[in-house]
Design a protein around this motif. Structure first.
Motif, mmCIF file in Angstrom:
data_model
loop_
_atom_site.group_PDB
_atom_site.id
_atom_site.type_symbol
_atom_site.label_atom_id
_atom_site.label_comp_id
_atom_site.label_asym_id
_atom_site.label_seq_id
_atom_site.Cartn_x
_atom_site.Cartn_y
_atom_site.Cartn_z
ATOM 1 N N ALA A 89 -108.388 -33.592 -15.751
ATOM 2 C CA ALA A 89 -108.479 -34.524 -16.876
ATOM 3 C C ALA A 89 -107.882 -35.877 -16.488
ATOM 4 N N TYR A 124 -109.710 -39.736 -15.914
ATOM 5 C CA TYR A 124 -109.367 -40.763 -16.898
ATOM 6 C C TYR A 124 -109.353 -42.131 -16.225
ATOM 7 N N ILE A 149 -107.670 -29.593 -32.182
ATOM 8 C CA ILE A 149 -107.753 -30.681 -31.206
ATOM 9 C C ILE A 149 -108.998 -31.489 -31.525
ATOM 10 N N LEU A 185 -109.253 -34.222 -21.510
ATOM 11 C CA LEU A 185 -107.880 -33.951 -21.921
ATOM 12 C C LEU A 185 -107.837 -32.910 -23.043
ATOM 13 N N GLY A 186 -108.730 -33.054 -24.010
ATOM 14 C CA GLY A 186 -108.786 -32.087 -25.108
ATOM 15 C C GLY A 186 -109.043 -30.673 -24.597
ATOM 16 N N ILE A 218 -105.931 -29.250 -22.819
ATOM 17 C CA ILE A 218 -104.915 -28.757 -23.758
ATOM 18 C C ILE A 218 -105.374 -27.448 -24.380
ATOM 19 N N ALA A 241 -104.139 -32.608 -32.871
ATOM 20 C CA ALA A 241 -103.968 -33.344 -31.612
ATOM 21 C C ALA A 241 -105.148 -34.291 -31.470
ATOM 22 N N THR A 289 -107.156 -36.409 -29.018
ATOM 23 C CA THR A 289 -107.469 -36.731 -27.618
ATOM 24 C C THR A 289 -108.787 -37.500 -27.622
ATOM 25 N N ASN A 337 -100.427 -37.447 -30.925
ATOM 26 C CA ASN A 337 -101.305 -38.563 -30.588
ATOM 27 C C ASN A 337 -101.343 -38.891 -29.098
ATOM 28 N N PHE A 338 -102.474 -38.609 -28.458
ATOM 29 C CA PHE A 338 -102.675 -38.964 -27.053
ATOM 30 C C PHE A 338 -103.449 -40.267 -26.913
ATOM 31 N N ALA A 339 -103.937 -40.819 -28.027
ATOM 32 C CA ALA A 339 -104.686 -42.076 -27.951
ATOM 33 C C ALA A 339 -103.723 -43.208 -27.602
#
Lengths: 211, 211
Positions: free
Chosen positions: A97, A101, B88, B94-95, B98, B150, B152, B175-177
């Motif tokens: 991941a 990115y 998620i 990334l999602g 996780i 979550a 993503t 928050n991954f943003a």
């Protein structure tokens, strides 16, 4: 400009300033007052003035801050004015991941290779990044001026691998393994402990219920 | 035991205590002195005594701390003694990473579903987790007692989606943003800003070179 002049509290806030100033630039905004920035960032205008004055970015009455100038100055302080070569050790889901990115590359963090102990993954292409064998670690780090190693491996392997790459010249470890690393003073470690952050969420949920 | 009795500084250190005590349990260690724990965690023994006394885990001369008792007490404070249902939003790399990371489930964070705006992903199975359409968000959150979302997803969508899920009853956003969220007081947000953490690495690399 020397680090000594800037408090560590300010340093910790720099990436956030850098992010907001970058968004302003994207929006074509050339200057902003400390009050407008304060509104956007939910930080007091006086803290913003104190923080940004560290970079000679003095706001002028009726003019405000020069967004581009501050952005570039903060970039220099953060070492974002040069590229950083990085490898990812652990070609599992998280490692892949991160490798995929693209924004890290845009910010100057160039992922040169993935590494995995699973030989069946070696040679696999992820975008333009290739999975290498752990046996190539030493040579690759030395030949490609690699500064940063991201560890996306189980905690059981993390300590040993971290110690190993440090002997090959790695200056910084981006540690996603669920454990703390003990490394020499000259090596910098940034931990991303996802479970710890979930626990903070859990704590807040519990005690908000109670109040 | 009320949150009020415990300082926020101690709270921030709890996940790390929880992690170390968990490792001691895995190693079959039933009791430990504050000096031994201090050595392991690189925290002063007096800070450990101060922190852990918040949980009535008083060390006894010649006995030390009861590892299981402290672990369980800290789990309660962190709300880890109950399960938390999570979704998620964003079934990108990334999602998916996780979703596939089983340790969250072991710690009581149960991922019930993935959501994505890309309808071509809807119905895709990730382990025993299914990708749902965004149009199902409201009903799914309400029917499955979902506490945590979550995010993503790209920063451009994050603010709107966060506001939306809060109206559906989400209590906590992971928050991954790469942006900050502005949400009502009762909603807790934990940010994982990966780029910010890379910038701290970059900063440390730069200034270690200089010194």
């Amino acid at each position: 400009m020397s680090k000594k002049e800037i408090s560590s509290a300010v340093i910790k806030r720099l990436p956030r300033y850098y992010r907001y100033l970058g968004e302003l630039l994207e929006d074509g905004i050339e200057r902003i007052s400390s009050n407008e920035l304060s509104e956007k960032m939910r930080v007091t205008a006086s803290q913003i003035r104190q923080d940004l004055n560290n970079f000679g970015g003095f706001g002028q009455q009726g003019y405000g801050y020069n967004v581009r100038y501050l952005y570039d100055e903060i970039a220099k302080i953060l070492g974002m004015d040069k590229k950083h070569n990085m490898i990812i050790i652990g070609a599992g889901n998280l490692g892949l991941a991160i490798a995929k990115y693209s924004n890290f590359g845009k910010r100057g963090f160039i992922i040169k290779a993935l590494f995995d102990k699973d030989e069946s993954l070696v040679g696999k292409e992820v975008g333009d990044i290739t999975v290498h064998s752990m046996s190539e670690l030493s040579e690759f780090i030395k030949n490609n001026d690699i500064e940063i190693a991201a560890l996306t491996i189980p905690k059981g392997d993390a300590t040993r691998i971290a110690d190993e790459v440090v002997t090959y010249g790695i200056r910084a470890i981006w540690n996603f393994a669920h454990t703390d690393l003990r490394l020499p003073e000259h090596v910098t470690v940034e931990n991303v402990h996802l479970s710890d952050s979930l626990m903070q969420l859990s704590y807040n949920i519990k005690w908000q219920e109670k109040e």
